[in-house]
Design a protein around this motif. Structure first.
Motif, PDB file in Angstrom:
ATOM      1  N   ALA A   1      -6.593 -13.914  -1.287  1.00 12.80           N
ATOM      2  CA  ALA A   1      -5.286 -13.878  -0.615  1.00 12.80           C
ATOM      3  C   ALA A   1      -4.161 -13.715  -1.638  1.00 12.80           C
ATOM      4  CB  ALA A   1      -5.094 -15.154   0.207  1.00 12.80           C
ATOM      5  N   GLN A   2      -4.238 -14.435  -2.753  1.00 13.31           N
ATOM      6  CA  GLN A   2      -3.199 -14.317  -3.777  1.00 13.31           C
ATOM      7  C   GLN A   2      -3.181 -12.915  -4.390  1.00 13.31           C
ATOM      8  OE1 GLN A   2      -4.272 -17.534  -6.399  1.00 13.31           O
ATOM      9  NE2 GLN A   2      -2.698 -18.876  -5.544  1.00 13.31           N
TER      10      GLN A   2
ATOM     11  N   CYS B   1      -4.111 -10.138  -2.874  1.00 14.30           N
ATOM     12  CA  CYS B   1      -3.586  -9.212  -1.866  1.00 14.30           C
ATOM     13  C   CYS B   1      -2.072  -9.321  -1.734  1.00 14.30           C
ATOM     14  CB  CYS B   1      -4.246  -9.471  -0.513  1.00 14.30           C
ATOM     15  SG  CYS B   1      -5.961  -8.937  -0.463  1.00 14.30           S
ATOM     16  N   ARG B   2      -1.534 -10.538  -1.907  1.00 18.28           N
ATOM     17  CA  ARG B   2      -0.087 -10.740  -1.811  1.00 18.28           C
ATOM     18  C   ARG B   2       0.639 -10.318  -3.078  1.00 18.28           C
ATOM     19  NH1 ARG B   2      -1.353 -16.016   0.773  1.00 18.28           N
ATOM     20  NH2 ARG B   2      -1.321 -16.759  -1.362  1.00 18.28           N
ATOM     21  N   GLY B   3      -0.085 -10.066  -4.152  1.00 21.08           N
ATOM     22  CA  GLY B   3       0.546  -9.651  -5.399  1.00 21.08           C
ATOM     23  C   GLY B   3       0.909 -10.819  -6.294  1.00 21.08           C
ATOM     24  N   GLN B   4       0.429 -12.018  -6.000  1.00 26.89           N
ATOM     25  CA  GLN B   4       0.710 -13.177  -6.840  1.00 26.89           C
ATOM     26  C   GLN B   4      -0.193 -13.211  -8.062  1.00 26.89           C
ATOM     27  OE1 GLN B   4       0.107 -16.290  -4.014  1.00 26.89           O
ATOM     28  NE2 GLN B   4       2.221 -16.230  -3.281  1.00 26.89           N
TER      29      GLN B   4
ATOM     30  N   ASP C   1       1.019 -12.960 -11.854  1.00 27.29           N
ATOM     31  CA  ASP C   1       1.749 -11.692 -11.821  1.00 27.29           C
ATOM     32  C   ASP C   1       2.926 -11.680 -12.795  1.00 27.29           C
ATOM     33  OD1 ASP C   1       2.002  -9.053 -10.595  1.00 27.29           O
ATOM     34  OD2 ASP C   1       3.924  -9.830  -9.854  1.00 27.29           O
TER      35      ASP C   1
ATOM     36  N   PRO D   1       1.970  -5.641  -3.461  1.00 26.13           N
ATOM     37  CA  PRO D   1       1.757  -6.320  -2.183  1.00 26.13           C
ATOM     38  C   PRO D   1       2.113  -5.405  -1.014  1.00 26.13           C
ATOM     39  CG  PRO D   1       3.714  -7.171  -3.262  1.00 26.13           C
ATOM     40  CD  PRO D   1       3.073  -6.213  -4.220  1.00 26.13           C
ATOM     41  N   GLU D   2       1.468  -5.664   0.089  1.00 22.57           N
ATOM     42  CA  GLU D   2       1.753  -4.875   1.283  1.00 22.57           C
ATOM     43  C   GLU D   2       3.145  -5.234   1.787  1.00 22.57           C
ATOM     44  OE1 GLU D   2      -1.347  -5.471   4.090  1.00 22.57           O
ATOM     45  OE2 GLU D   2      -2.897  -4.939   2.656  1.00 22.57           O
TER      46      GLU D   2
ATOM     47  N   GLU E   1       6.331  -6.198   4.122  1.00 21.89           N
ATOM     48  CA  GLU E   1       6.472  -7.074   5.289  1.00 21.89           C
ATOM     49  C   GLU E   1       6.584  -6.211   6.545  1.00 21.89           C
ATOM     50  OE1 GLU E   1       6.444 -10.439   5.389  1.00 21.89           O
ATOM     51  OE2 GLU E   1       5.919 -10.372   3.271  1.00 21.89           O
TER      52      GLU E   1
ATOM     53  N   LYS F   1      -2.907  -8.184  13.612  1.00 17.02           N
ATOM     54  CA  LYS F   1      -3.037  -7.972  12.167  1.00 17.02           C
ATOM     55  C   LYS F   1      -4.446  -7.500  11.839  1.00 17.02           C
ATOM     56  CE  LYS F   1       0.700 -10.404  10.573  1.00 17.02           C
ATOM     57  NZ  LYS F   1       1.683  -9.947   9.727  1.00 17.02           N
TER      58      LYS F   1
ATOM     59  N   ASP G   1      -8.120  -9.359   6.423  1.00 12.08           N
ATOM     60  CA  ASP G   1      -8.312  -9.029   5.014  1.00 12.08           C
ATOM     61  C   ASP G   1      -9.773  -8.737   4.699  1.00 12.08           C
ATOM     62  OD1 ASP G   1      -5.666  -9.291   4.451  1.00 12.08           O
ATOM     63  OD2 ASP G   1      -5.834 -11.387   3.820  1.00 12.08           O
TER      64      ASP G   1
END
Length: 181
Positions: free
Chosen positions: A120-121, A123-126, A141, A160-161, A163, A174, A177
């Protein structure tokens, strides 16, 4: 400093052997003309201007070479700092995990096995993928951005994708993932 001016100029690199030989020949001809009573033309000003021009050219070459060396030194220091940041902050990716994350490195698709939190991190770009000497790892990141500024080949940052629009009628549907195509 012992030796003639000619030897000193040759040692400093301001003149070469052909120039020295030519100067010696012209001096010999001038002394021969003086002894015979002929009028001698004075080339000392031309020789001095040539020597000054050669000295300035050598200084310009030396300055350019020093600048190039300084740039190479700064580049090596930046690469060393990037590698040190990578070694300090990167964590090794787990060998096995419930989720696979596929990414492209050097036009080849690679796979990381991650747990749900790391997936998840990422995918979110973290998190970003760190290219280690032995495989791949994960890195924050913010640190990856600093490393990428110095050497972009050491990290693979995931964008990240965006919003979703709040007025989107399909916002409730949605894409999961873990959906594999």
């Amino acid at each position: 400093m012992a030796g003639t001016l000619q030897d000193q100029l040759l040692n400093m690199g301001l003149a070469n052997k052909t120039q020295a030989k030519k100067a010696k020949e012209t001096k010999r001809k001038q002394t021969k003309k003086r002894k015979s009573g002929q009028e001698v033309e004075d080339n000392s000003a031309a020789i001095q201007s040539d020597l000054e021009r050669l000295r300035q050219e050598k200084q310009a070459r030396d300055r350019a070479l020093n600048q190039q060396r300084e740039e190479e030194k700064a580049q090596r220091a930046a690469l060393a700092e990037a590698r040190q940041l990578l070694e300090q902050h990167a964590t090794r990716a787990p060998e096995e995990g419930p989720l696979d994350y596929n990414f492209v490195h050097n036009r080849v698709i690679k796979t990381l096995h991650l747990d749900r939190k790391q997936h998840a991190q990422l995918c979110r770009g973290q998190l970003a993928v760190a290219v280690l000497e032995q495989g791949y790892g994960l890195i924050a990141d913010e640190v990856a951005a600093r490393i990428e500024a110095k050497d972009p080949g050491l990290v693979i940052r995931i964008t990240p994708e965006p919003e979703t629009d709040p007025d989107d009628p399909y916002a409730d549907y949605k894409i999961p993932d873990d959906l594999m195509w």
